[in-house]
Design a protein around this motif. Structure first.
Motif, PDB file in Angstrom:
ATOM      1  N   PRO A   1       1.073  -0.964   0.145  1.00  0.00           N
ATOM      2  CA  PRO A   1       0.143   0.010   0.054  1.00  0.00           C
ATOM      3  C   PRO A   1       0.774   1.241  -0.235  1.00  0.00           C
ATOM      4  O   PRO A   1       0.573   2.332  -0.112  1.00  0.00           O
ATOM      5  N   LEU A   2       2.552   1.551   0.947  1.00  0.00           N
ATOM      6  CA  LEU A   2       2.624   2.655   1.219  1.00  0.00           C
ATOM      7  C   LEU A   2       3.177   2.529  -0.906  1.00  0.00           C
ATOM      8  O   LEU A   2       4.066   3.485  -1.214  1.00  0.00           O
ATOM      9  N   SER A   3       4.012   1.306  -1.358  1.00  0.00           N
ATOM     10  CA  SER A   3       4.034   2.012  -2.776  1.00  0.00           C
ATOM     11  C   SER A   3       3.594   2.572  -3.656  1.00  0.00           C
ATOM     12  O   SER A   3       3.201   3.500  -4.540  1.00  0.00           O
TER      13      SER A   3
ATOM     14  N   GLY B   1       4.259   5.829  -4.505  1.00  0.00           N
ATOM     15  CA  GLY B   1       5.494   5.588  -5.290  1.00  0.00           C
ATOM     16  C   GLY B   1       6.463   4.346  -4.867  1.00  0.00           C
ATOM     17  O   GLY B   1       6.655   3.216  -3.985  1.00  0.00           O
ATOM     18  N   ARG B   2       6.883   4.334  -5.998  1.00  0.00           N
ATOM     19  CA  ARG B   2       8.450   2.636  -6.234  1.00  0.00           C
ATOM     20  C   ARG B   2       9.113   3.514  -5.651  1.00  0.00           C
ATOM     21  O   ARG B   2       9.425   2.610  -5.086  1.00  0.00           O
ATOM     22  N   ALA B   3       9.562   4.397  -6.095  1.00  0.00           N
ATOM     23  CA  ALA B   3      10.881   4.538  -6.159  1.00  0.00           C
ATOM     24  C   ALA B   3      11.194   4.547  -4.592  1.00  0.00           C
ATOM     25  O   ALA B   3      12.537   3.423  -4.052  1.00  0.00           O
ATOM     26  N   PRO B   4      10.404   5.090  -3.545  1.00  0.00           N
ATOM     27  CA  PRO B   4      10.956   5.435  -1.933  1.00  0.00           C
ATOM     28  C   PRO B   4      10.552   3.943  -1.703  1.00  0.00           C
ATOM     29  O   PRO B   4      11.386   4.113  -0.370  1.00  0.00           O
ATOM     30  N   VAL B   5       9.866   3.049  -1.830  1.00  0.00           N
ATOM     31  CA  VAL B   5       9.401   1.981  -1.080  1.00  0.00           C
ATOM     32  C   VAL B   5      10.545   1.405  -1.478  1.00  0.00           C
ATOM     33  O   VAL B   5      11.770   0.688  -0.445  1.00  0.00           O
ATOM     34  N   LEU B   6      11.141   0.973  -2.629  1.00  0.00           N
ATOM     35  CA  LEU B   6      12.215  -0.101  -3.170  1.00  0.00           C
ATOM     36  C   LEU B   6      13.850  -0.002  -2.690  1.00  0.00           C
ATOM     37  O   LEU B   6      14.067  -0.597  -1.584  1.00  0.00           O
TER      38      LEU B   6
ATOM     39  N   LYS C   1      -2.838  12.132  -1.824  1.00  0.00           N
ATOM     40  CA  LYS C   1      -3.080  11.337  -1.931  1.00  0.00           C
ATOM     41  C   LYS C   1      -3.802  10.965  -0.659  1.00  0.00           C
ATOM     42  O   LYS C   1      -4.592  11.382   0.216  1.00  0.00           O
ATOM     43  N   GLU C   2      -3.873   9.296  -1.412  1.00  0.00           N
ATOM     44  CA  GLU C   2      -4.760   8.604   0.204  1.00  0.00           C
ATOM     45  C   GLU C   2      -4.613   8.941   1.413  1.00  0.00           C
ATOM     46  O   GLU C   2      -3.269   8.861   1.643  1.00  0.00           O
ATOM     47  N   PRO C   3      -5.629   8.944   1.912  1.00  0.00           N
ATOM     48  CA  PRO C   3      -5.631   8.774   3.959  1.00  0.00           C
ATOM     49  C   PRO C   3      -4.780   8.062   4.505  1.00  0.00           C
ATOM     50  O   PRO C   3      -5.132   6.497   3.629  1.00  0.00           O
ATOM     51  N   VAL C   4      -3.580   7.265   4.781  1.00  0.00           N
ATOM     52  CA  VAL C   4      -3.399   6.231   5.634  1.00  0.00           C
ATOM     53  C   VAL C   4      -4.502   5.221   6.369  1.00  0.00           C
ATOM     54  O   VAL C   4      -4.570   4.077   5.609  1.00  0.00           O
ATOM     55  N   SER C   5      -4.887   6.151   6.564  1.00  0.00           N
ATOM     56  CA  SER C   5      -6.969   5.114   7.063  1.00  0.00           C
ATOM     57  C   SER C   5      -6.655   4.621   5.651  1.00  0.00           C
ATOM     58  O   SER C   5      -7.413   2.914   6.002  1.00  0.00           O
TER      59      SER C   5
ATOM     60  N   SER D   1      -1.935  -1.601  -7.843  1.00  0.00           N
ATOM     61  CA  SER D   1      -1.621  -2.966  -8.415  1.00  0.00           C
ATOM     62  C   SER D   1      -0.459  -3.513  -7.194  1.00  0.00           C
ATOM     63  O   SER D   1       0.435  -4.592  -6.799  1.00  0.00           O
ATOM     64  N   GLY D   2       0.494  -2.328  -6.640  1.00  0.00           N
ATOM     65  CA  GLY D   2       0.750  -2.635  -5.244  1.00  0.00           C
ATOM     66  C   GLY D   2       0.023  -3.126  -4.337  1.00  0.00           C
ATOM     67  O   GLY D   2       1.258  -4.563  -3.458  1.00  0.00           O
ATOM     68  N   THR D   3      -0.505  -2.941  -3.789  1.00  0.00           N
ATOM     69  CA  THR D   3      -0.911  -3.393  -2.359  1.00  0.00           C
ATOM     70  C   THR D   3      -1.671  -4.742  -3.298  1.00  0.00           C
ATOM     71  O   THR D   3      -1.607  -5.643  -3.032  1.00  0.00           O
ATOM     72  N   ALA D   4      -2.304  -5.396  -4.336  1.00  0.00           N
ATOM     73  CA  ALA D   4      -2.923  -6.705  -5.002  1.00  0.00           C
ATOM     74  C   ALA D   4      -1.597  -7.734  -5.118  1.00  0.00           C
ATOM     75  O   ALA D   4      -1.196  -8.674  -4.139  1.00  0.00           O
TER      76      ALA D   4
END
Length: 399
Positions: free
Chosen positions: A63-65, A69-74, A192-196, A336-339
């Protein structure tokens, strides 16, 4: 083609961090146990628990990606992985080693969840399946050479050198990914979506009518392979009496078959749907396991009756994994990241639980190991046969 190949090599090199972390230190188990003053079973916990740490990293990282975004998480995952690998090499007791292995696995989860999401961001349908197959084809080298690499590093120095190597490798991958790919990726813009809502995104994925079928297939097919990996040393070295060199060849032969079937799968995807090829691969796997169980019932000391079926079982993952993952992610765009995190976490939790439980259930019986593999494969196949050959276009539910 050059761009696609470079993209695939980068992602394959990144994904290789997983099998390297699992397989490279297998030859060092006796030395680690002696150095830390514990049994090999306690050292084995660092392998089983690694799968659960991966699952946790996937669940949080996915979910964070999608949100950041992909770069910060990766890149964060690569950093955690690299630092933890150094700490593992500095461990003086097994408790600290387990703790740092869990931390390394958590970072590995953030790495692993980013690669399928990057593929889904880039390609769809058969193109995505062919890209997954190409990545799998390139990275099949990692599990094939990992035990030999670990043995070479042990010969050069002590067991911590294996983890120092993993740290340097992770840093190198991070540098290449940034300069060759990630800095060119579009940044997340807009609200961005809320963290909740990150948790509700998982519920949105699970509400999709096809999600569970693909998750079951991935989890049980991966469990089939992990049962083999967990007991490979026992089956080949203890039961059939192979020496270290013969064991390495036998282990690598299944990975080579994986590469061959992965190559064939890429070609067939030009004419056939990923779901149809997934079904064929599942049927081949369960058929090979059925024959293996029959052969073991007749003569459980015959390596040459066992080995071809085991090679084929491992090889079919080269077609099962990419086809199932691409067909699954086809249903999800924005999430797609969550899935990807959900299916990855499920496979590690299920495989970790089954492989850990199997150490008590099989009780030194090769027949029980083969039967457990057959049951997992059969359930995966039954779930796969229920899929439509040409799934409907994405109808991703709202979060």
């Amino acid at each position: 083609m050059k761009t696609t190949l470079q993209f695939s090599i980068l992602l394959a090199a990144t994904m290789a961090l997983g099998p390297l972390a699992i397989d490279a230190y297998l030859p060092a188990f006796p030395v680690i146990a002696e150095d830390l003053g514990v049994s090999q079973n306690q050292v084995s916990l660092t392998l089983s628990l690694y799968l659960f740490g991966l699952a946790l990293g996937l669940i949080i990282g996915g979910p964070l990606s999608d949100r950041y975004g992909r770069a910060p998480v990766l890149l964060t995952g690569l950093g955690v992985y690299a630092i933890s690998a150094i700490a593992i090499g500095q461990s003086t007791d097994v408790q600290w080693m387990i703790l740092w292995r869990l931390t390394q696995a958590f970072g590995g989860g953030w790495i692993a969840v980013s690669v399928p999401a990057l593929v889904r961001d880039t390609a769809r349908g058969r193109d995505a399946a062919r890209l997954f197959s190409l990545i799998a084809l390139i990275m099949f080298i990692a599990p094939a050479i990992a035990p030999s690499l670990g043995s070479i590093l042990l010969w050069i120095g002590r067991w911590p050198l294996i983890f120092y190597f993993l740290s340097v490798y992770a840093v190198g991958v991070g540098i290449l990914m940034w300069f060759r790919l990630l800095r060119h990726q579009p940044r997340k813009t807009g609200a961005k979506e809320p963290v909740s809502r990150l948790l509700t995104n998982y519920l949105a994925v699970l509400r999709h009518p096809m999600a569970w079928r693909h998750i079951v297939i991935q989890s049980l097919a991966f469990s089939t392979v992990m049962l083999f990996v967990t007991h490979a040393s026992f089956m080949y070295q203890t039961w059939f009496g192979l020496n270290n060199a013969q064991f390495s060849i036998a282990f690598a032969s299944g990975v080579v078959c994986m590469g061959v079937l992965g190559t064939l799968n890429r070609r067939l995807l030009l004419s056939y749907s990923p779901v149809l090829l997934l079904k064929i691969a599942l049927v081949i796997q369960v058929g090979a396991l059925l024959l293996m169980n029959l052969f073991l019932g007749i003569n459980n000391q015959s390596l040459w009756a066992f080995l071809p079926m085991m090679i084929l079982v491992g090889g079919t993952i080269g077609a099962i994994a990419p086809n199932n993952q691409s067909a699954y992610l086809e249903h999800f765009g924005r999430l797609s990241g969550t899935a990807s995190a959900l299916i990855g976490a499920a496979q590690f939790i299920v495989a970790g639980t089954i492989s850990t439980a199997s150490t008590w259930i099989v009780d030194g019986s090769i027949q029980r190991i083969a039967l457990a593999m057959f049951v997992c494969s059969l359930l995966a196949t039954l779930s796969g046969l229920s899929l439509a050959n040409h799934p409907a276009p994405s109808d991703e539910p709202a979060a």
